[in-house]
Design an enzyme around this catalytic site. Structure first.
Site, mmCIF file in Angstrom:
data_model
loop_
_atom_site.group_PDB
_atom_site.id
_atom_site.type_symbol
_atom_site.label_atom_id
_atom_site.label_comp_id
_atom_site.label_asym_id
_atom_site.label_seq_id
_atom_site.Cartn_x
_atom_site.Cartn_y
_atom_site.Cartn_z
ATOM 1 N N HIS A 170 12.245 3.431 15.734
ATOM 2 C CA HIS A 170 11.679 4.435 14.832
ATOM 3 C C HIS A 170 12.247 4.292 13.415
ATOM 4 O O HIS A 170 12.278 5.256 12.663
ATOM 5 C CB HIS A 170 11.939 5.863 15.321
ATOM 6 C CG HIS A 170 11.601 6.121 16.750
ATOM 7 N ND1 HIS A 170 10.456 6.754 17.146
ATOM 8 C CD2 HIS A 170 12.265 5.828 17.898
ATOM 9 C CE1 HIS A 170 10.430 6.849 18.478
ATOM 10 N NE2 HIS A 170 11.513 6.298 18.956
ATOM 11 N N SER A 198 7.763 -9.042 -12.433
ATOM 12 C CA SER A 198 6.756 -8.102 -12.894
ATOM 13 C C SER A 198 6.398 -8.413 -14.331
ATOM 14 O O SER A 198 7.245 -8.825 -15.114
ATOM 15 C CB SER A 198 7.312 -6.688 -12.784
ATOM 16 O OG SER A 198 6.642 -5.820 -13.657
ATOM 17 N N LYS A 223 12.460 -6.651 -11.877
ATOM 18 C CA LYS A 223 11.876 -6.722 -10.533
ATOM 19 C C LYS A 223 12.046 -8.078 -9.853
ATOM 20 O O LYS A 223 11.949 -9.119 -10.481
ATOM 21 C CB LYS A 223 10.380 -6.385 -10.601
ATOM 22 C CG LYS A 223 10.054 -4.952 -10.925
ATOM 23 C CD LYS A 223 10.622 -3.957 -9.935
ATOM 24 C CE LYS A 223 9.974 -4.026 -8.576
ATOM 25 N NZ LYS A 223 8.576 -3.663 -8.555
ATOM 26 N N GLU A 233 4.898 -9.663 1.522
ATOM 27 C CA GLU A 233 3.787 -8.714 1.471
ATOM 28 C C GLU A 233 2.448 -9.392 1.753
ATOM 29 O O GLU A 233 1.591 -8.831 2.432
ATOM 30 C CB GLU A 233 3.752 -8.042 0.097
ATOM 31 C CG GLU A 233 4.931 -7.114 -0.155
ATOM 32 C CD GLU A 233 4.900 -6.572 -1.573
ATOM 33 O OE1 GLU A 233 5.174 -7.366 -2.510
ATOM 34 O OE2 GLU A 233 4.585 -5.392 -1.748
#
Lengths: 478, 478, 478, 478
Positions: free
Chosen positions: D168, D289, D295, D302
């Protein structure tokens, strides 16, 4: 932290964001990461959005008038290169935004670097993509309208052409081909309505959300929204860069439409089979076989039917991508464009092919009419007659009619050929008047309730459909 | 035609449609065919539609006033039995329509059989189902509004609570929790808009289409439509019984909404992990482990996240069912109800659970704030300062800021801790004023563009959201 | 941390895991969280797994022999209550595991609490679910075999029954019905093979993985695996509790099978339409209409066709659930069972209904044969004759045959009715011998290549199919 | 039959099948119909299959040795042109088969037309596509093996690196990173097994089925099957040209694998977030970025996570296409290739990127270890100690441990920091020995059950994994 190195030499870090990177991407990373292979289709939208952004920056004195002029001129030049086919899209620059900006800067120097003030690729791509989807909706609306026009034209021609109406692919009651075709006009009308509603939701401007939080520059978001034809700026900057429900809604509308086309396509396949022989698709939408010289295959219809899978797959692909993505922008969202591009292209093509097939298919009205006289298609008319003329309750009338059908079937007769005395043996209230309702033509004419298949109703529906669907852009008016 | 027989004895043919059938269904057929196991949920809608149909039949003198009174009284009695739990649903009667009609006829005799005049189960089920979906939309709109209210309340409480804004789950720029929560209010607003648009399309009346062709009885479709609150009768009888795009559109709207909830749920799971520690879900929405005594599992959030799969599956299920179905009604369409019922129930529950979790989660503002000061979250502020105060182009400023971040990272310092001289060695235009923009609070306050995260903007957005979303039913107004 | 409270009073914390919880779940949480509404179906598997676990604990001296006897006796008693219908499943106890354990402890006292030593609900549910899926596979294998048997029986009966073979739903070449039906026997054989392969992967035992990390008790995982008929323990404890690919694979196999059934069902719908009239489904699998007394609707076939949507939806639902779930167990996975249960039930029912329809449908061999003589179905035979007897290349022969077909079509004749001189005008090499290949019977007999439709090949294929598919359990052998 | 004409002039009818067509396809039809835009990828397979077919035709004396030599030489020449980039694929020739045959005939004259004897595009494309899928499976097996190797290598390095094991996403029990990574090795092993099983089913030869019925030429199907490496000819000619379950099974296997990769990718995203800080992806798989200079976005992870959507979408697209398709070949099936090509390409790329990310990510073992000491991760060890040493039942022990956790939490202490007397106040049986099990290292070492996380078990598992997964081609052996 022990660090492992890939062995291959790699390109230097990206010039636009690589300030603190020591090395560029691995070769496989470059391949999975670059989107220019498909997002070049956003070029026009990106240029337009840059123009609007630039003008606003100048107006707000964030960028000087001189720089602004240089940028606008540079953007014109870049667009000229693209339109002229001279622009070289470079995968190393990842995406359309950096490809265009790099070229702009190459053309006009440092001023080009000022264009990215108060914006980010996150709001930029959301803006571009919404502009693209908005255009796609407008194109598809035209395609839907075109198919409606083709259906209405054939419906008018066949407003009184009797054919069997099917339920469960079993002959149910006679209808007219015009009435049948108008059913699709209604479906497509709702499809247009869905796209129009999606358009209203897509038509808000993310520009100015910057990376996710808004910006500290004194921008005027209403000005850029207005300049790009958006109804308003999006209300929340994080939502502006994170939302892709507009793309999902567009895909859902496309998938539902593709589903409607698949139903019509299935009917064309069935109707043009030799066993039905109701229509003959033209050579223009039919192909032959490399081995069977006699074949006329309804490939156009089959492909339209199949494309429902493709468009539905596109919808689900993006739904899976977006499931469980935390805010704000994530690179996962780069997977939004290909399904949308493909669904829009596919649907536009399907609409065109379907309109073509409907427009030039040959209808065998005789075969349709003959089929409508068979299979006891007027048994309901018999039952209705029993209710109306003999005063039976519908349930009893239904039972009586069922027994007469069984009688006819065993004798190999049509309903209209069952002798009166045989009918009367089942229900004494039947008189010779009953035969007046057992022909398909009569049956069709009698279904004169609102929205029914009686030719005069169909003709009225055609007039209304012209008014509602072909009068103007929106499919939703009535 | 040689015919094979199943060996098992079978029940007699169905009493309502079995006029010409010699035998009833096989046992497996009865199981696959009966829908009463789920379509009992249409009971109320079916009774209502029957009432409207009956009144219209009487008004049009198709059924006598006396029979009409008997039917209406009988329908009341049947509904009373259902509400009182005394009604016995019988699978042998297949579906809700025949269950109710059989009971009606048992109660009032032959008059009951007159109710089915000028209608068919085909238009009947379409009418019932549209009524059900319309109600479901209204219920879900309430649930969505409730969740919006919960989000707005917490957003107001945390309009100025600074937290890291993430892109790619990496710290991007500071935002406020209020701003973040309002992003979901926007998404849910569009979700309500989609449902409202779907409602308009669902809200047309199929009744009177009969089996597929309309009817020869002089019915008044406008009257039944009006009586049932529909905007108008559907325009084409074949479309009326064949269309299920209203169900697909409803499912698509549900799936998109469920996707939004899955994103929020994912954030709750991540935020409540010990590594983040941003929020603590209450005991009311948390469970323990049967083996690990220390566990506080965010089961509520995980289940909401997972349910996006269920609802998306429901959408696909019906899309597959409808693909390539010829007109008009086909039994395949019986598969339309379970996905819709399940999606509506699931989504309503998810909305309730999410509103509960949002409403009583404990926020650790301190942990959020501390995290926002880390990870160089104000590097963009540094770059923007360089543009504004030192006159750099954004692209150059971005590069300078990137090098300063790298410096800070190597030294294990926050941006605000990098000595001025080190910064100046990279860019001589930097002055001590730069430190004024390197704190998260300042950063957030500066993002004051329309829709930005500055607390005053967030508070204005809250006021607007209350007006737009909580003022009345429709989620689409602005 | 400011904390908000739900206003409603809530039940006390769960007795099995609530050690550190102050309050029980909210009412909506209880509803979304409880799985007992569906996972009661794991009861038998759960009891069996508990028996095996208990025996192992005793053997390994982790639990005393006395406690072990008490537990086993208690489990028998619990199972007796379930079988006898006396067991009361309580939603407050969430799931089947806690329902059974609570009852066990109520019956035998503290010893019941020892059963959960060295296991967790995480490995327990994975074990139970694998046992259930394994059983479902075995049941479905039986159903598939049954349908294969029905198809083979009808194929034998119609090994030489000539019908049109269709491609694109256009008449292509004559085939025999037996050959056509055997195509499905092949598909179903692969379906059985997929299930058998899935069974091998499902048949590994997670028990002993405990929560995720294994256990410090000296358990014997091989013993429990063996006792439950598993091939071996799963190799990695985190994988053991996190993996659901076995369920996805099962669902994918079901969806592919359901797709095959949908193809056969579509054919039954088309073949039983009046326009085709090839088969007549029995009353046992046909229904009537509430309004049209003559209807014989192939509802069984339509429902089987539609159920492909349901099963495919189940597959997608779980795929979405599992996408992007980090290890190890997450509550999302509770959404694994309903799609699997529903898909298994649905598919079993579809197999039974399809076998029933195939088994007792009446075949109109005459109508099939007549159709095979039409539509120039032997044009390929003509082309092949030109290659074989007149020495043309296939491409030239194809062109010649195509021109002769066009001639026949314009004259409204069958191929065999085109005068020889007309053919010779197109290709002088044609002799009267050509007519020997233009009949459907001859065409079918000539397609004697391996796997072809010649009746002797079909009879050999039937014998092989009996051996390969009906001889034993596995569908994969050849 | 009244016929409408499209107004645009159209190209003449297709030269290969157009014998009886009067006109060529409409422009939109040509676009929707042509598959050469993607099926050019079948070129190699098509040539190979043609070679095998030609050799067989010669051996069976259906084609002369002289013609056979010409054909084989011609095929070599065509392949040379393709490899050399000189071949011009022409959309007007629709598909790869006709493109190659037309070129062959252009090169060698009429003999080229003899190659199509005893075959059809229907069996040809099925053969080509199966060859392509077989190759794709072999390539993907290599990619999976490569990722397994990368995981095993890192697992070995980190066999004893302690980290929190999550359920979880909450800290559950300490595990080792090596153990965690091996869980994926298991999943990928089953993925390989699924592909291997799919390969066995794909590896049957449709060639010789011709259009659908087999052929009257005395072909030798075993010979062509053998020549192309197929295990055997497909048993039924109609199945041979109609079946696409091999493609669906392949796509399902790909989708399940992509789902596994999405889980690993999600973990990389979470682990590399600053809040976790467990790993740092290399520059090679990270991007920056355009606006935020600090970043480091895990774009590689992803995108891999997102691609699960794409592959699942491909599966569903084809499932929708195949639903309800009657036998035998239908043009709908042309939609089978793009999803398969795209899924295979996508998965291969994801495997490569994932192997790269795993291979060169930097692991922060210190951060992982520290996290494992927090969050009461050893509460289960405490409970187990109570069972083992103090003789409590597990259920009571669980409750005691829960109360001690609550105590620790309130005091802001780790479990190991709770004073003995405080523990004894809750359970007097506790002795100082309990502290020996409260450290993460000890906990991990104690989980020494088969498949558990104890480092010695992990090392044994690594050795076994090398043997089982890296020793040879098949992923299924144990």
């Amino acid at each position: 932290m022990a660090k492992r190195k890939n062995s291959k030499p790699r390109p230097p870090a990206n010039s636009l964001w690589g300030g603190r990177f020591e090395a560029g991407p691995a070769e496989a990373m470059a391949r999975i990461n670059a989107s220019i292979g498909f997002d070049w289709r956003l070029a026009r939208a990106d240029i337009e959005a840059s123009r609007a952004h630039c003008r606003m920056l100048v107006k707000q004195r964030i960028v000087s008038a001189r720089d602004g002029r240089a940028i606008l001129k540079g953007l014109d030049a870049v667009w000229g290169e693209i339109e002229g086919g001279a622009f070289r899209f470079r995968p190393a620059l990842e995406d359309i935004h950096m490809n265009l900006e790099a070229r702009l800067t190459a053309l006009i120097g440092e001023a080009g670097g000022r264009l990215h003030t108060a914006r980010s690729r996150n709001d930029q791509v959301a803006t571009d993509f919404r502009l693209w989807v908005r255009d796609a909706i407008d194109r598809l609306d035209g395609g839907l309208r075109g198919l409606q026009a083709a259906l209405i034209a054939r419906a008018e021609e066949h407003a009184a052409t009797v054919m069997p109406g099917f339920t469960h692919l079993q002959t149910a009651q006679p209808v007219t081909l015009g009435h049948h075709l108008l059913a699709y006009v209604e479906m497509l009308g709702r499809d247009r309505g869905r796209l129009a509603d999606a358009r209203a939701r897509v038509n808000e401007c993310p520009l100015g959300a910057a990376a996710l939080a808004g910006t500290s520059f004194p921008i005027d978001r209403k000005a850029t929204a207005r300049a790009l034809g958006f109804a308003r700026p999006m209300a929340n900057s994080m939502d502006a860069v994170s939302a892709r429900d507009f793309a999902l809604e567009f895909l859902a509308a496309c998938a539902i439409t593709a589903g409607h086309l698949s139903r019509l396509a299935e009917e064309l396949v069935i109707w043009s089979s030799e066993r039905f022989g109701f229509v003959r698709l033209s050579d223009a939408f039919t192909t032959g076989s490399s081995i069977m010289p006699q074949k006329r295959n309804p490939d156009g219809a089959e492909l339209v039917r199949a494309k429902a899978g493709r468009v539905t797959g596109a919808l689900l692909a993006l739904a899976v991508v977006m499931k469980g993505l935390p805010l704000a922008y994530a690179k996962d969202m780069q997977e939004d464009k290909e399904p949308v591009f493909d669904a829009a292209d596919t649907l536009a093509l399907c609409l065109e092919v379907t309109a073509g097939m409907i427009g030039d298919m040959a209808v065998d009205a005789e075969a349709m009419g003959a089929a409508a006289e068979e299979a006891h298609a007027t048994a309901t008319d018999l039952a209705d007659w029993l209710v109306r003329e003999a005063g039976l309750s519908f349930r009893r009338a239904h039972g009586v009619a069922g027994r007469i059908v069984r009688l006819a079937e065993k004798a190999g007769r049509r309903l209209a050929e069952v002798p009166l005395e045989d009918m009367r043996r089942i229900e004494p209230g039947i008189t010779a008047d009953v035969f007046s309702v057992l022909g398909a033509e009569h049956s069709v004419a009698s279904r004169a309730s609102e929205g029914g298949t009686a030719p005069r109703r169909v003709r009225a529906a055609i007039a209304a459909a012209r008014r509602r669907h072909l009068g103007s852009r929106s499919g939703t008016r009535r």
